[in-house]
Design a protein around this motif. Structure first.
Motif, short mmCIF file in Angstrom:
data_model
loop_
_atom_site.label_atom_id
_atom_site.label_comp_id
_atom_site.label_asym_id
_atom_site.label_seq_id
_atom_site.Cartn_x
_atom_site.Cartn_y
_atom_site.Cartn_z
N ALA A 1 0.83 -1.21 0.00
CA ALA A 1 0.00 0.00 0.00
C ALA A 1 0.87 1.25 0.00
O ALA A 1 2.00 1.25 0.50
N SER A 2 0.32 2.32 -0.55
CA SER A 2 0.99 3.62 -0.55
C SER A 2 0.39 4.50 0.54
O SER A 2 -0.84 4.65 0.62
N ALA B 1 -2.55 -4.48 13.45
CA ALA B 1 -2.51 -4.87 12.04
C ALA B 1 -3.89 -4.77 11.41
O ALA B 1 -4.03 -4.30 10.27
N THR B 2 -4.90 -5.20 12.13
CA THR B 2 -6.27 -5.14 11.62
C THR B 2 -6.71 -3.70 11.41
O THR B 2 -7.37 -3.37 10.42
N SER B 3 -6.34 -2.82 12.36
CA SER B 3 -6.68 -1.41 12.25
C SER B 3 -6.01 -0.78 11.02
O SER B 3 -6.64 -0.03 10.27
N LEU C 1 -6.48 1.11 5.33
CA LEU C 1 -5.96 1.05 3.96
C LEU C 1 -7.06 0.67 2.97
O LEU C 1 -7.14 1.21 1.86
N ILE C 2 -7.94 -0.25 3.39
CA ILE C 2 -9.07 -0.63 2.53
C ILE C 2 -10.02 0.55 2.34
O ILE C 2 -10.45 0.86 1.21
N ASP C 3 -10.34 1.23 3.43
CA ASP C 3 -11.27 2.35 3.37
C ASP C 3 -10.76 3.48 2.48
O ASP C 3 -11.54 4.17 1.82
N SER C 4 -9.43 3.66 2.46
CA SER C 4 -8.85 4.75 1.67
C SER C 4 -8.46 4.32 0.26
O SER C 4 -7.99 5.13 -0.54
N GLY C 5 -8.64 3.02 -0.04
CA GLY C 5 -8.28 2.51 -1.37
C GLY C 5 -6.80 2.56 -1.64
O GLY C 5 -6.37 2.74 -2.79
N SER C 6 -5.99 2.38 -0.61
CA SER C 6 -4.53 2.52 -0.75
C SER C 6 -3.82 1.23 -1.13
O SER C 6 -2.64 1.25 -1.49
N ILE C 7 -4.51 0.09 -1.02
CA ILE C 7 -3.86 -1.20 -1.29
C ILE C 7 -3.76 -1.44 -2.79
O ILE C 7 -4.75 -1.35 -3.51
N SER C 8 -2.55 -1.73 -3.24
CA SER C 8 -2.34 -2.04 -4.66
C SER C 8 -2.50 -3.53 -4.95
O SER C 8 -2.94 -3.90 -6.04
N ASP C 9 -2.13 -4.38 -3.98
CA ASP C 9 -2.28 -5.82 -4.25
C ASP C 9 -1.94 -6.64 -3.01
O ASP C 9 -1.38 -6.12 -2.04
N HIS C 10 -2.31 -7.92 -3.08
CA HIS C 10 -1.88 -8.92 -2.10
C HIS C 10 -0.91 -9.87 -2.82
O HIS C 10 -1.16 -10.25 -3.96
N PHE C 11 0.16 -10.23 -2.15
CA PHE C 11 1.11 -11.18 -2.72
C PHE C 11 1.48 -12.22 -1.67
O PHE C 11 1.58 -11.90 -0.49
N ALA C 12 1.70 -13.44 -2.11
CA ALA C 12 2.36 -14.39 -1.22
C ALA C 12 3.76 -13.85 -0.98
O ALA C 12 4.42 -13.38 -1.90
N GLY C 13 4.22 -13.86 0.27
CA GLY C 13 5.49 -13.22 0.58
C GLY C 13 6.46 -14.13 1.29
O GLY C 13 6.41 -15.36 1.16
N GLY C 14 7.34 -13.51 2.03
CA GLY C 14 8.40 -14.25 2.71
C GLY C 14 9.63 -14.36 1.83
O GLY C 14 9.53 -14.75 0.66
N THR C 15 10.78 -14.03 2.37
CA THR C 15 12.01 -14.06 1.60
C THR C 15 12.25 -15.42 0.94
O THR C 15 12.55 -15.51 -0.25
#
Length: 432
Positions: free
Chosen positions: A47-48, A72-74, A79-93
């Motif tokens: 998110a930005s 984290a939930t807050s 971020l959802i309410d403001s439309g700031s999320i660009s994507d979800h990715f599976a992560g971890g190095t």
């Protein structure tokens, strides 16, 4: 019956021939070439935000911040309410590295970690599986009652990345779910430093047991360092583990400085070679370095322009192939460097995963060497026990190209292999 798609006549399944067996999705240690990785299974939310957002939630800029589930939930809801999320990715190095390896090699890898026993649509576990290559064998994951981790990457206008990590049950991996036979049959075991910081959690003991298994069966151990601050805060423990178990280190220039106290990447890599056999060091806009050892008997001079920095003529023998120091009768240090591919992408929105991409290319070369040695043991390529199939310079080229692809697509994982138009590059890569 004519089947759709491009098929040669002999592939129309004539009834006089036995039907081919279905491919095995699960790794078979006695038959397959693969790598094993241990990771904290986590989903990345990108998110930005602005600096005020970080201050509002008590998140320290540029660091990896552990936050509780409520915080984290807050953050996530705002971020959802403001439309700031660009994507979800599976992560971890390591999750990123294994996925990229399987995409590049079109072959199997094994992930050790945890996974939610009950997976709901839209849950972190759901996103993780959806964004991970089907070639990554997850049959050895440990089921847990809660969620896997959630890592929120907060990108400020200056391009700086800040992480808010909600661990969930990602550190509940225990020793009972570390399969010795799977590690014993691997071409390499790869992990990262993140589990070290979670004192008192089962994953620490699981990591040490994995390292013990790898050492017992002479499997190369590769470790990625995580972040600069993790290295600083756990320096002595990390150094003890590196000295005892690790063969190959992967890090960026900031982590290298935290580990060795040396700001110059080349000098930091040189210092790290006093306790490991190979170093992959990504240095942002300065490109990447691959450093290690070869035997004086097998050294090969480069035909590329000679480079000098804090070390004079450091790339002179970059056409040599890597060896462990103990495998050399007369070891010499070898350094190779490459500038960013095509100067790097025109615009970089997110640097997540670039180092993991470079590491996956190195692991692909290590696994290729292992495979080639098994099927062609008499080949001149194996007159001594090399760590990798290709030269330092050629691995640099491959790692650099994969890293570029990660940066260009603005995602932490490869969505596909390298473009087909680069087949000629791949041919020269395997031939050298």
């Amino acid at each position: 019956m004519k089947f759709p798609g491009r098929r040669k006549l002999k592939h129309y399944f004539p009834v006089s021939q036995m039907k081919p067996t279905l491919p095995f999705l699960e790794v078979r240690p006695d038959r397959d070439t693969y790598i094993v990785g241990l990771d904290e299974t986590i989903v990345d939310v990108v998110a930005s935000v602005n600096d005020a957002f970080l201050k509002q939630h008590g998140v320290t800029k540029s660091l990896s911040n552990l936050v509780d589930h409520k915080t984290a939930t807050s953050i996530y809801q705002q971020l959802i309410d403001s439309g700031s999320i660009s994507d979800h990715f599976a992560g971890g190095t390591i999750g990123n590295t294994l996925h990229n390896y399987s995409v590049l090699a079109d072959d199997k890898s094994v992930l050790l970690g945890v996974m939610s026993s009950n997976i709901a649509l839209g849950s972190p576990a759901y996103h993780y599986i959806c964004h991970t290559s089907s070639k990554v064998d997850m049959n050895h994951l440990q089921g847990v009652a809660g969620d896997i981790g959630r890592g929120i990457t907060l990108i400020t206008p200056d391009g700086e990345r800040t992480f808010a990590i909600a661990p969930g049950d990602m550190d509940e991996l225990n020793e009972d779910h570390i399969p010795e036979d799977i590690i014993a049959g691997a071409s390499a075991f790869v992990t990262c430093a993140y589990p070290i910081r979670h004192h008192g959690k089962p994953i620490q003991k699981a990591l040490i047991l994995s390292l013990e298994y790898a050492k017992r069966h002479s499997i190369p151990v590769v470790m990625s360092l995580g972040t600069k601050h993790l290295v600083e805060e756990n320096h002595q423990q990390l150094m003890d583990i590196i000295h005892k178990y690790v063969d190959i280190l992967a890090m960026n220039e900031l982590e290298a400085e935290a580990l060795t106290g040396l700001k110059d990447p080349l000098l930091a890599a040189d210092a790290a070679l006093e306790f490991v056999d190979m170093v992959l060091l990504t240095a942002g806009p300065d490109g990447l370095y691959l450093c290690g050892y070869t035997d004086d008997e097998f050294k090969r001079e480069t035909t590329n322009p000679i480079k000098s920095g804090t070390l004079a003529d450091f790339n002179r023998f970059e056409f040599s192939r890597p060896l462990s120091k103990k495998a050399c009768t007369s070891p010499i240090k070898v350094f190779s460097h490459i500038d960013p591919y095509m100067g790097g992408p025109e615009k970089i929105k997110n640097t997540n995963g670039a180092g993991d991409g470079a590491l996956s290319a190195l692991l692909h070369d290590i696994a290729a060497n292992n495979f080639h040695r098994e099927v062609m043991p008499q080949s001149s390529k194996h007159k001594t026990n090399y760590l990798a199939y290709s030269s330092f310079a050629q691995i640099c080229k491959y790692s650099n190209r994969v890293s570029y692809e990660i940066l260009a697509q603005n995602a932490s994982r490869l969505s596909k292999g390298l473009p087909e138009k680069e087949d000629s590059l791949e041919e020269s890569y395997w031939d050298r």
